[in-house]
Design a protein around this motif. Structure first.
Motif, PDB file in Angstrom:
ATOM      1  N   HIS A  71       0.837  -1.202   0.000  1.00 27.16           N
ATOM      2  CA  HIS A  71       0.000   0.000   0.000  1.00 27.16           C
ATOM      3  C   HIS A  71       0.873   1.254   0.000  1.00 27.16           C
ATOM      4  N   VAL A  72       0.308   2.356  -0.423  1.00 27.13           N
ATOM      5  CA  VAL A  72       0.992   3.650  -0.396  1.00 27.13           C
ATOM      6  C   VAL A  72       0.007   4.686   0.139  1.00 27.13           C
ATOM      7  N   PRO A  73       0.496   5.785   0.710  1.00 28.96           N
ATOM      8  CA  PRO A  73      -0.413   6.836   1.193  1.00 28.96           C
ATOM      9  C   PRO A  73      -1.246   7.395   0.040  1.00 28.96           C
ATOM     10  N   SER A  74      -2.478   7.750   0.323  1.00 28.93           N
ATOM     11  CA  SER A  74      -3.385   8.220  -0.725  1.00 28.93           C
ATOM     12  C   SER A  74      -2.901   9.503  -1.391  1.00 28.93           C
ATOM     13  N   PHE A  75      -2.102  10.288  -0.671  1.00 33.02           N
ATOM     14  CA  PHE A  75      -1.643  11.569  -1.218  1.00 33.02           C
ATOM     15  C   PHE A  75      -0.462  11.414  -2.169  1.00 33.02           C
TER      16      PHE A  75
END
Length: 333
Positions: A71-75
């Motif tokens: 996963h990665v941060p949404s921003f």
């Protein structure tokens, strides 16, 4: 000499339902280990300020290797040419995955494809607060480190961290003779820059072996070749750590490589340029003041257990960061 310097940072989204589901599959029943408590994985939602700080205070960085379960941060703008998303299966053998052990991930970061010889390792709770130069991390091709020793002392919290430090020192003493290294690199272990802190190394001279090293929990410069050397000489130990899905008393951690650089004399003496805090109800005002006044070049905000209202403290820290770093970075969508 190649002057490129990469940054490496580990991150996990402890709220990702798929990650949580996978973690629970492997978590032993009735596990009450401090290594798996919520503070190890919860998200303070301040990662965007890490990227803003890098852009503002270290624009010279060559590449940011963002190490994640998937996963990665949404921003995050993953198409930014300076960002390299590194999944665990890019650096860890499939037979050891999935892993929820930060130590297992850390000891393998030298396997990141394209990683520069010189890199700075960040945990996701370590931030830049002021402008830094390449020379704050490397001088004459060597990492800038405090060559200071200390005696390892368990704090009574049953955590695996102190055990990892002891395991590290066991390896260091197996590979280096303390007094020989002191004689060889006297000006690095007893340096005027350390000031009164030289008493640490002087007071421990009576012990012929290393009893431990001072470890500031701050962004740390490394040479990839050091990690490669440790892997060559201590592969069995590092493979064992990699095999543990959760932190254990039998792990080594990233400090092994820092200590190897120190014991081998392959460092430039320099005092730590930041301060670490354990977030709590009692010191949140001090933390906010430190961030807003940018008192140090670097800061560590370690998740603590003495927190009555997590959301409130999280909001306070975010507000403080936003006063210093209000502008969106090129790393954001």
């Amino acid at each position: 000499m190649d002057n490129k310097i990469d940054f490496v940072v580990l991150w996990v989204d402890g709220k990702d339902p798929k990650w949580v589901e996978e973690k629970l599959k492997y978590l032993p029943d009735n596990d009450e280990s401090p290594e798996n408590e919520i503070a190890r994985f919860r998200d303070w939602e301040n990662m965007k300020y890490w990227f803003r700080a890098v852009e503002k205070f270290a624009p010279w960085v060559n590449k940011i290797h963002f190490v994640t379960w998937g996963h990665v941060p949404s921003f995050l703008d993953v198409n930014n040419p300076k960002i390299n998303i590194v999944k665990h299966d890019n650096i860890i053998e499939k037979k050891y995955l999935p892993t929820f052990n930060s130590c297992a991930i850390e000891v393998n970061i030298n396997k990141i494809p394209g990683l520069q010889e010189k890199f700075v390792y960040f945990n996701d709770d370590t931030f830049l607060l002021r402008k830094v130069r390449k020379e704050d991390f490397f001088v004459n091709g060597l990492p800038c480190i405090e060559g200071l020793e200390e005696a390892i002392s368990p704090v009574g919290d049953s955590s695996a961290f102190t055990h990892s430090l002891i395991n590290n020192i066991d390896i260091i003493n197996r590979n280096f003779n303390k007094h020989e290294q002191h004689r060889k690199y006297f000006n690095k272990f007893f340096n005027i820059k350390y000031g009164i802190q030289n008493i640490r190394n002087i007071s421990l001279l009576i012990w012929k072996r290393y009893t431990g090293f001072k470890n500031s929990h701050l962004p740390t410069p490394f040479l990839k070749s050091t990690w490669d050397e440790v892997w060559e000489k201590e592969k069995k130990v590092l493979d064992e750590t990699t095999s543990h899905k959760f932190r254990s008393y039998y792990d080594v951690n990233q400090y092994l490589f820092r200590q190897w650089q120190t014991a081998s004399g392959q460092f430039h003496p320099q005092l730590a340029q930041g301060k670490g805090f354990e977030i709590s109800d009692e010191n949140i005002d001090k933390i906010q003041d430190t961030i807003e006044k940018q008192k140090y070049k670097m800061i560590c905000l370690n998740d603590g257990n003495n927190i009555s209202d997590f959301d409130e403290l999280k909001s306070k820290i975010i507000r403080s960061f936003d006063k210093v770093l209000p502008e969106k970075s090129a790393y954001e969508k």
